[in-house]
Write an enzyme that holds these catalytic residues in place. Structure first.
Site, short mmCIF file in Angstrom:
data_model
loop_
_atom_site.label_atom_id
_atom_site.label_comp_id
_atom_site.label_asym_id
_atom_site.label_seq_id
_atom_site.Cartn_x
_atom_site.Cartn_y
_atom_site.Cartn_z
CG ASP A 250 -2.08 -0.93 1.11
OD1 ASP A 250 -2.34 -1.39 0.00
OD2 ASP A 250 -2.74 -1.19 2.14
CE LYS A 272 -7.81 0.25 -2.61
NZ LYS A 272 -8.87 -0.45 -1.86
CG MET A 385 -8.26 6.93 6.46
SD MET A 385 -9.11 5.53 5.71
CE MET A 385 -9.72 4.66 7.18
#
Length: 465
Positions: A250, A272, A385
């Protein structure tokens, strides 16, 4: 790494050695083990160099001073006279001709340096310190010398012979790689293995290959890379990275963690970014299944812990549907690393009996939570996040009764060298994120502030100071 360690083919090569004293003899002692032709130019040479020449037809001595045309038709140059200025001049002359040059005890004049070597040909181990600590390199060499039996080379030649037989059973490269990974023991057991006779190694090979199925399917391991600090990577994660054929990783995995993987492994980036999911989860699932069915051992490497907001459940489901075996290696999650950085316990006896791990976003956008419970003074939460949702979080909490002075700490790049900590309040959360340039990845810790005792040891930018 300034100096790239490489192994050079010396067959049909010519090496020029300039000098005939003890420094030159030390170089020649190693060079005569190669397949190169060695040409020595010096008015005088030591007795041991004469002995080397008498015993090796590939070694010749020319008793004279060096000339410019001596650099013609040679491939490598070792300069080892007793005159430092002359060494420097000759080095420049050779480098200007495009030759690779090593100068004894004058690193600044070298285009390459020679490592300490443990020779168990064809197994050769090279240890270097880029000239910074040659004594340390020699100590490491001595340690490896003691660990590698003299029989190591014979075992390697036997393995070379057995490889062709393995190829006839397994055409697929990953199947052969896995066989050898399981064949060789590790740690102290490897030392005992290398002391076996070539015949016993062949017998063991026959037993192992007879027990192998014709078709081998790979495995997938979901590995938590932790918050990015190499010191926080688990031993289990390191072992899996060392053994992996394919590493699917990632965006939040640090380079120093990736460097723990095998150099020969294939690395597939599926990162991502917020609002930019270039690689869809369905595609990641497909990659994991396809690589494992091809016989490769795959590591799915995720920042933090793969079981916390890592979509591990979706990947596990895809693996189970394809009947692929999998394993999970947990990692240190970012909330734990952030709390450690500010010297705070995620739970506190007599104060908060729980800690909520939340996400700022879900599939529908900003994530909704039990804001009434989170707004209570005793509540504690870590929001992943959460930067893009900071204003939403601030508004929801205050709407449900949270005070503006409610303590909040934002930790960016927790545990890493570029970590940034902002101790603020709920009322100032959004403006302080912008003020201190917090871009992420970051964890928003609700109800936490850095401990006074730890502030001298960590870098804190406080909106309240």
């Amino acid at each position: 790494m300034r100096y790239l360690p490489i192994f050079v083919d010396t067959e049909n090569k010519t090496i020029l050695v300039v000098g005939g004293g003890a420094p030159a003899a030390a170089k020649i002692r190693t060079l005569i083990k190669t397949e190169a032709t060695i040409k020595i130019v010096s008015p005088t040479v030591t007795a041991d160099i004469k002995k080397y020449a008498s015993e090796n037809a590939k070694l010749s001595i020319e008793y004279r001073s060096i000339q410019n045309n001596d650099f013609d038709s040679v491939d490598f140059v070792y300069i080892a006279t007793t005159d430092a200025e002359e060494n420097k001049r000759l080095s420049k002359l050779a480098i200007d001709r495009g030759l690779m040059v090593n100068v004894a005890d004058q690193k600044q004049d070298c285009s390459f340096i020679s490592p300490a070597i443990v020779d168990r040909s064809p197994v050769v181990v090279a240890i270097g310190s880029e000239g910074a600590a040659p004594g340390l390199a020699r100590t490491i060499k001595a340690d490896i010398e003691a660990r590698l039996p003299t029989s190591t080379g014979k075992i390697a030649f036997k393995i070379k012979e057995l490889r062709s037989r393995l190829s006839r059973k397994f055409a697929a490269v990953p199947n052969r790689q896995r066989f050898w990974a399981e064949f060789f023991p590790r740690g102290q057991k490897l030392e005992a293995f290398l002391r076996k006779s070539p015949e016993s190694i062949e017998s063991l090979f026959e037993q192992k290959i007879a027990a192998q199925p014709e078709i081998m399917i790979g495995t997938v391991t979901l590995v938590g890379a932790g918050p990015g600090n190499l010191d926080l990577l688990t031993i289990g994660a390191q072992r899996k990275l060392h053994a992996a054929d394919v590493i699917v990783y990632d965006r939040l995995v640090s380079q120093e963690i990736l460097d723990m993987g095998r150099r020969e492994a294939r690395y597939i980036y599926v990162g991502k970014a917020p609002g930019d999911h270039t690689t869809r989860q369905e595609e990641i699932n497909r990659i994991l299944v396809e690589e494992a069915l091809s016989g490769y051992d795959v590591v799915r490497l995720k920042g933090g812990d793969p079981l916390i907001f890592g979509r591990a459940d979706e990947e596990i489901e895809a693996l189970e549907m394809a009947a692929i075996s999998y394993e999970i290696i947990p990692g240190i999650t970012a909330a734990a690393a952030a709390a450690a950085s500010i010297g705070a316990s995620l739970t506190s006896r007599g104060h908060n009996r729980s800690i909520a791990l939340l996400t700022g976003h879900d599939t529908k956008g900003f994530a909704e939570h039990d804001w009434a419970s989170l707004a209570r003074p005793e509540s504690r939460a870590a929001i992943y996040m959460g930067l893009g949702a900071a204003r939403f979080i601030q508004g929801r909490l205050m709407l449900h009764g949270a005070k503006e002075e409610y303590r909040v700490t934002v930790v960016e790049n927790a545990s890493r060298s570029d970590e940034k900590i902002v101790a603020t309040t709920l009322g100032a959360l959004v403006q302080d994120i912008e003020k201190y340039g917090i871009k992420g990845p970051a964890v928003v810790l609700l109800g936490f502030c850095p401990k006074q005792a730890g502030q001298a040891d960590i870098k804190i930018r406080s909106a309240r100071s």
